[in-house]
Scaffold this motif. Structure first.
Motif, short mmCIF file in Angstrom:
data_model
loop_
_atom_site.label_atom_id
_atom_site.label_comp_id
_atom_site.label_asym_id
_atom_site.label_seq_id
_atom_site.Cartn_x
_atom_site.Cartn_y
_atom_site.Cartn_z
N ALA A 171 0.75 22.02 0.19
CA ALA A 171 0.99 21.40 -1.11
C ALA A 171 2.20 20.48 -1.04
O ALA A 171 3.29 20.92 -0.65
N GLU A 172 1.99 19.22 -1.40
CA GLU A 172 3.14 18.34 -1.60
C GLU A 172 3.42 18.37 -3.10
O GLU A 172 2.90 17.56 -3.87
N ALA A 173 4.17 19.39 -3.49
CA ALA A 173 4.50 19.56 -4.90
C ALA A 173 6.02 19.53 -4.99
O ALA A 173 6.68 20.51 -4.66
N PHE A 189 -3.81 19.68 6.24
CA PHE A 189 -3.86 18.57 5.28
C PHE A 189 -2.67 18.68 4.34
O PHE A 189 -2.47 19.71 3.70
N ARG A 190 -1.93 17.57 4.27
CA ARG A 190 -0.84 17.51 3.30
C ARG A 190 -1.46 16.96 2.02
O ARG A 190 -1.87 15.80 1.96
N LEU A 191 -1.58 17.80 1.02
CA LEU A 191 -2.25 17.42 -0.22
C LEU A 191 -1.25 16.64 -1.08
O LEU A 191 -0.44 17.21 -1.81
N ASP A 192 -1.33 15.34 -0.93
CA ASP A 192 -0.36 14.44 -1.53
C ASP A 192 -0.40 14.51 -3.06
O ASP A 192 -1.48 14.47 -3.66
N SER A 193 0.76 14.61 -3.67
CA SER A 193 0.90 14.54 -5.14
C SER A 193 0.02 15.56 -5.86
O SER A 193 -0.50 15.29 -6.94
N ALA A 194 -0.14 16.73 -5.25
CA ALA A 194 -1.04 17.75 -5.81
C ALA A 194 -0.79 18.08 -7.29
O ALA A 194 -1.75 18.29 -8.04
N CYS A 197 12.84 13.33 4.72
CA CYS A 197 11.45 12.92 4.90
C CYS A 197 11.37 11.44 4.56
O CYS A 197 12.40 10.79 4.33
N HIS A 198 10.17 10.91 4.46
CA HIS A 198 9.99 9.47 4.22
C HIS A 198 10.31 9.10 2.78
O HIS A 198 10.44 7.94 2.44
N ASP A 199 10.37 10.10 1.88
CA ASP A 199 10.67 9.84 0.47
C ASP A 199 12.16 10.02 0.20
O ASP A 199 12.92 10.46 1.06
N ASP A 200 12.55 9.75 -1.04
CA ASP A 200 13.92 10.00 -1.46
C ASP A 200 14.16 11.50 -1.62
O ASP A 200 13.21 12.28 -1.68
N GLY A 242 13.32 1.19 -2.11
CA GLY A 242 14.45 1.63 -1.29
C GLY A 242 14.11 2.73 -0.30
O GLY A 242 14.90 3.00 0.62
N ARG A 243 12.95 3.36 -0.44
CA ARG A 243 12.62 4.45 0.49
C ARG A 243 12.42 3.95 1.92
O ARG A 243 12.44 4.73 2.85
N TRP A 244 12.24 2.62 2.07
CA TRP A 244 12.07 2.09 3.43
C TRP A 244 13.35 2.19 4.25
O TRP A 244 13.34 2.00 5.46
N ASN A 287 -5.05 12.50 -5.08
CA ASN A 287 -4.82 12.22 -6.49
C ASN A 287 -5.30 10.84 -6.90
O ASN A 287 -5.65 10.60 -8.04
N HIS A 288 -5.29 9.92 -5.92
CA HIS A 288 -5.62 8.53 -6.27
C HIS A 288 -6.22 7.82 -5.08
O HIS A 288 -6.11 8.29 -3.94
N VAL A 289 -6.84 6.67 -5.35
CA VAL A 289 -7.29 5.79 -4.27
C VAL A 289 -6.74 4.40 -4.54
O VAL A 289 -6.30 4.11 -5.65
N ASN A 320 0.81 -1.23 0.00
CA ASN A 320 0.00 0.00 0.00
C ASN A 320 0.84 1.27 0.00
O ASN A 320 0.34 2.35 0.36
N ASP A 321 2.09 1.19 -0.40
CA ASP A 321 2.93 2.38 -0.51
C ASP A 321 2.95 3.15 0.82
O ASP A 321 2.76 4.38 0.84
N GLY A 322 3.15 2.43 1.89
CA GLY A 322 3.21 3.09 3.21
C GLY A 322 1.92 3.82 3.55
O GLY A 322 1.93 4.83 4.23
C1 GLC Z 1 3.82 11.27 -2.31
C2 GLC Z 1 4.31 10.54 -1.08
C3 GLC Z 1 4.96 9.27 -1.50
C4 GLC Z 1 3.98 8.42 -2.27
C5 GLC Z 1 3.33 9.20 -3.42
C6 GLC Z 1 2.12 8.50 -3.95
O1 GLC Z 1 4.83 11.70 -3.11
O2 GLC Z 1 5.17 11.36 -0.33
O3 GLC Z 1 5.50 8.58 -0.42
O4 GLC Z 1 4.61 7.31 -2.78
O5 GLC Z 1 2.91 10.47 -3.01
O6 GLC Z 1 1.04 8.64 -3.08
#
Ligand code: GLC
Length: 633
Positions: A323-325, A279-284, A392-395, A514-516, A181-183, A138-140
């Motif tokens: 915005a998570e941009a 709210f962190r708007l993921d992948s905005a 952060c949790h990403d690369d 590898g982000r883990w 952006n997605h479900v 589930n991509d974390g």
């Molecule tokens: C964001 C998250 C990332 C995730 C991606 C898809 O970039 O920070 O961890 O893989 O969105 O939801």
């Protein structure tokens, strides 16, 4: 047929219909204050739909019910924050980011960690996805199966409510990921689409012909070229390929469909009513697709975000959007709103090129890319702020630096290959223990993984000198995030100097993605050592604690105070002035450098703000370290 004016006034009536009489005037005023902007955005996106007027009325009716259901404590917060939009900019604002399970086990467990956060002075806690997530991969948690339920492994909605109350009592705002952006492919909308229900099939973007997939792909980038190549996934029950920007099980929503917008807007407010404040708007950037282009940062993305913001301003004005941009500096300002919407889109945005440039500066021992990023960073309208961070949790996503590298006249891959090799510990002089992410022969530079402690050399240090130098580098990067002007975020584990994850528990996750590497459990031993003088955890922790304390006392470090880079001859140095009486000096070289006293504003007596010691004119700045200087009044 209804004129737009009629449909707007019907929508306004629907909004106010269920509101208790004593609250109606306030909600009406909030509505009227943003109505023009909101309606023009919704009209631009969906006005051509035949049932636009009914849709609008239904949406506003639901928003009215959600406004009426807003708990009193949150409504009070709304009123207080609407009256003080500058609250976000205070130098006391400090963030912390963690996965629920890695930090506290469950939401209840997180509540037991509040004292740890308070010791650091944290005022904002970003918990990575905790809503019900896809079973299996589930991509974390970024593959969400329900916007309305907490992931059972982590607790339930009552626990969330209780946690937000506990945090609020401690002066900490909860930030939640909102993956809009997605479900997940097991979200009820996706399941219904797979069953062939036309209504839900329209929630997703399905392309029927392989040739059309190829046409789209020809202009699209890739987020996971290695672990999840391509942007489409064939799903036979859908009769084609569904758009999947990220993993194949994360189905992009189709924002051309007004139902999608309405679902998402209402889901966000329902979570806000449970006490989520940010709210962190993921992948905005990916919300809108236009054939023939890269399908990021399209103008409609901003139209959508501005409409969401206007809805927040009516129903829950104490709430913030972030915005998570992860895009270059020059593409970021629009996320705060432009034109008549300047200052009216997201309140916060990650400054990811600043973060990446900080790491590049350490690896290259020169600050020119960082200088370019800083010079390209505009001042923001009041009430807006950058989100500054180290890891952060990403690369670390390098592509955000493309414009600065081009402006420097350098080749992107050639220049960054040296940086990424250094951070992966591949060059002879490297102390870093990070890892490449998704680099290949054709794309030699993509991302870099690793915890801060491993990237700055704490994990590889085998004597006291190397250890001290590594600790200084960690302090340098956090010193930049804390001094830059914004809301700085500490990534869980960094405050204890925690290295890369090497647990057996995560071995297969790390092998797959590898982000883990940078998603360890909070180390109980380090946590216990935090208060024991002489331990590494204590040194790193008190160092960050001191930075936070010092920052809180310096109005010059508030998010909106002016920022200026001072010219200096030494290419390894960065001098960042905040107002006329504060200068942070960073030395990215490995060796000590003389303090460039001549570059500081003249006629002042400078003091080292962290130690309280007056500056000595012959002072050297050790390699990979920084100083915060303040001038006496
Ligand atoms: C964001 C998250 C990332 C995730 C991606 C898809 O970039 O920070 O961890 O893989 O969105 O939801």
């Amino acid at each position: 047929m209804l004129t737009s004016h009629d449909s707007y006034s019907l929508a306004r009536d629907a909004l106010l219909a269920g509101i208790p009489a004593d609250q109606r005037a306030q909600l009406a005023a909030r509505h009227d204050g943003v109505a023009e902007r909101l309606l023009s955005r919704l009209d631009a996106l969906y006005g051509a739909q035949p049932d636009f007027a009914e849709w609008l009325e239904t949406l506003f009716g639901t928003l009215g019910q959600l406004a009426a259901a807003r708990p009193a404590a949150l409504a009070a917060l709304d009123t207080a924050r609407a009256a003080d939009p500058g609250w976000l900019a205070q130098p006391g604002m400090l963030g912390y980011c963690a996965y629920v399970d890695r930090f506290g086990g469950t939401l209840n467990g997180v509540a037991h960690r509040v004292d740890h956060l308070q010791k650091l002075g944290v005022r904002y806690l970003h918990l990575l996805p905790f809503l019900k997530m896809r079973a299996g991969d589930n991509d974390g948690g970024f593959a969400v199966s329900s916007f309305d339920e907490v992931e059972p492994r982590l607790g339930n909605n009552d626990d969330l409510l209780a946690l937000t109350e506990r945090l609020r009592a401690a002066g900490i705002s909860l930030c939640a990921d909102f993956v809009l952006n997605h479900v997940a492919d097991d979200h009820p909308w996706a399941l219904a689409a797979k069953r062939g229900e036309a209504r839900y099939r329209r929630y997703f973007r399905v392309v029927r012909e392989r040739s059309a997939v190829e046409r789209w792909e020809s202009t699209l980038g890739q987020v996971f070229p290695d672990v999840a190549p391509g942007n489409f996934t064939e799903v036979p029950p859908l009769g084609g390929w569904v758009w999947t920007t990220f993993y194949p099980y994360q189905w992009d929503l189709d924002y051309r469909n007004p139902e999608v917008f309405a679902e998402i807007a209402c889901a966000l407010i329902r979570l806000a009513n449970l006490g989520v404040e940010v709210f962190r708007l993921d992948s905005a950037p990916f919300l809108w697709k236009r054939e023939g282009g890269p399908c990021v940062n399209e103008p409609e993305v901003h139209t959508i975000l501005q409409a969401l913001r206007a809805i927040i301003d009516i129903v829950a004005p104490g709430v913030l959007l972030k915005a998570e941009a992860i895009v270059p500096t020059r593409d970021l300002p629009p996320y705060f709103g432009s034109g008549d919407a300047r200052g009216h889109e997201c309140h916060l945005a990650y400054h990811s090129s600043l973060m990446a440039a900080g790491w590049a500066a350490l690896a290259e021992q020169r600050s020119d890319l960082l200088n370019r990023v800083i010079d390209a960073t505009p001042e923001l309208p009041a009430g807006n702020s950058w989100l500054t961070y180290v890891r952060c949790h990403d690369d670390i996503v390098w592509s955000t630096l493309k414009p600065e590298i081009a402006d420097a006249g350098d080749d992107y891959f050639a220049r960054l290959l040296k940086v990424t090799r250094f951070l992966a510990g591949e060059s002879a002089d490297s102390y870093a223990r990070g890892a490449h992410f998704q680099a290949s022969e054709t794309v030699p530079v993509f991302g870099t993984n690793g915890m801060t402690a491993s990237l700055v050399g704490l994990a590889s240090a085998d004597d006291d000198r190397a250890r001290d130098a590594a600790e200084q580098r960690l302090q340098l990067l956090y010193g930049l995030a804390f001094a830059f002007g914004g809301l700085p975020l500490i990534y869980m584990g960094d405050e204890l100097g925690q290295p890369n994850d090497d647990s057996a528990e995560l071995a297969s996750a790390r092998a797959a993605d590898g982000r883990w590497l940078q998603r360890p459990r909070l180390d109980a031993h380090r946590l216990a050592a935090r208060d024991q003088p002489g331990t590494g955890a204590e040194r790193v922790f008190t160092g960050l604690q001191r930075l936070a304390e010092c920052r809180r006392a310096l109005p010059a470090l508030s998010a909106n105070a002016p920022r200026q880079r001072l010219p200096v001859d030494d290419p390894a140095l960065l001098l960042l002035a905040r107002g006329g009486r504060f200068v942070a000096v960073f030395n990215f070289a490995a060796e000590a450098r003389p303090l460039p006293l001549a570059a500081l504003p003249g006629g002042q007596h400078w003091t080292d703000a962290l130690s309280g010691q007056p500056l000595d004119s012959g002072q050297l700045l050790p390699g990979g370290s920084m100083l915060w200087l303040t001038a006496a009044d």
